[in-house]
Design an enzyme around this catalytic site. Structure first.
Site, short mmCIF file in Angstrom:
data_model
loop_
_atom_site.label_atom_id
_atom_site.label_comp_id
_atom_site.label_asym_id
_atom_site.label_seq_id
_atom_site.Cartn_x
_atom_site.Cartn_y
_atom_site.Cartn_z
N ASP A 32 0.85 -1.19 0.00
CA ASP A 32 0.00 0.00 0.00
C ASP A 32 0.89 1.24 0.00
O ASP A 32 1.87 1.30 0.74
CB ASP A 32 -0.89 -0.03 1.24
CG ASP A 32 -2.03 0.98 1.19
OD1 ASP A 32 -1.74 2.19 1.00
OD2 ASP A 32 -3.18 0.58 1.35
N ASN A 88 -13.30 -3.67 2.93
CA ASN A 88 -14.34 -2.66 3.10
C ASN A 88 -15.25 -2.60 1.88
O ASN A 88 -14.78 -2.75 0.75
CB ASN A 88 -13.69 -1.28 3.29
CG ASN A 88 -12.75 -1.24 4.47
OD1 ASN A 88 -13.04 -1.78 5.53
ND2 ASN A 88 -11.61 -0.59 4.29
N GLN A 95 -14.50 2.16 2.17
CA GLN A 95 -13.97 1.88 0.83
C GLN A 95 -13.75 3.21 0.10
O GLN A 95 -14.65 4.03 0.00
CB GLN A 95 -14.93 1.00 0.03
CG GLN A 95 -14.38 0.57 -1.32
CD GLN A 95 -15.32 -0.35 -2.09
OE1 GLN A 95 -16.50 -0.47 -1.78
NE2 GLN A 95 -14.78 -0.98 -3.12
N HIS A 101 -10.84 -5.14 -3.04
CA HIS A 101 -9.47 -5.39 -2.59
C HIS A 101 -9.49 -5.75 -1.11
O HIS A 101 -10.44 -5.45 -0.40
CB HIS A 101 -8.54 -4.21 -2.86
CG HIS A 101 -8.97 -2.93 -2.22
ND1 HIS A 101 -10.01 -2.16 -2.71
CD2 HIS A 101 -8.49 -2.26 -1.15
CE1 HIS A 101 -10.15 -1.08 -1.96
NE2 HIS A 101 -9.24 -1.12 -0.99
N HIS A 103 -7.16 -5.63 2.42
CA HIS A 103 -6.00 -5.08 3.13
C HIS A 103 -5.37 -6.17 3.99
O HIS A 103 -6.07 -6.84 4.75
CB HIS A 103 -6.42 -3.92 4.05
CG HIS A 103 -6.91 -2.73 3.33
ND1 HIS A 103 -6.11 -1.64 3.06
CD2 HIS A 103 -8.13 -2.43 2.82
CE1 HIS A 103 -6.81 -0.73 2.42
NE2 HIS A 103 -8.04 -1.19 2.26
#
Length: 136
Positions: A32, A88, A95, A101, A103
């Site tokens: 990230d 999320n 989100q 996606h 995390h």
């Protein structure tokens, strides 16, 4: 199917450079750019799904095994003390990029992060009513 306007589609498919940790035919796992902790990564499917509500069963079935594989590897390499796996859906849930996606967040003692949600304290009757609303 890919969305030509989606930044995560472009990253997942190698059109935009990323710090890739893992890649296969279906997914790319990247660091990230704005990490919550050291090693914070994202699992990105190469196909576009807006969120959990849209992801197909075949792709969804591969996400948790990949998350486990990455968490084990990252825990061994980073010597973290725990791990959060977060996904999320929609703005109200946090989100910000509308491409499904996951995390992967390594956790360290004294990392300053908190993902603890306070309980809303429901009675047995309220819990029964919620169950009935969902299953009824």
């Amino acid at each position: 199917m890919r969305d030509e306007n989606c930044i995560f589609c472009k990253i997942a498919n190698g059109e935009i450079p990323s710090r890739t940790l893992y890649e296969d035919d279906d997914f790319r796992v990247i660091l990230d750019l704005n990490p919550a902790t050291k090693g914070h990564a994202l699992i990105l499917p190469k196909e576009h799904y807006k969120n959990l509500y849209e992801i197909d069963d075949s792709t969804a079935a591969k996400v948790l095994p990949l998350a486990r594989k990455m968490a084990v590897m990252m825990t061994e390499k980073l010597n973290c003390d725990g791990f959060n796996v977060i996904q999320n859906n929609n703005e109200i849930a946090g989100q910000t990029v509308f491409h499904f996606h996951v995390h992967l967040i390594p956790r360290y003692n004294d990392d300053g992060q908190s993902l603890v949600m306070p309980a809303c304290h429901m009675t047995a009757e309220q819990l029964d009513a919620v169950r009935d609303e969902i299953t009824g």
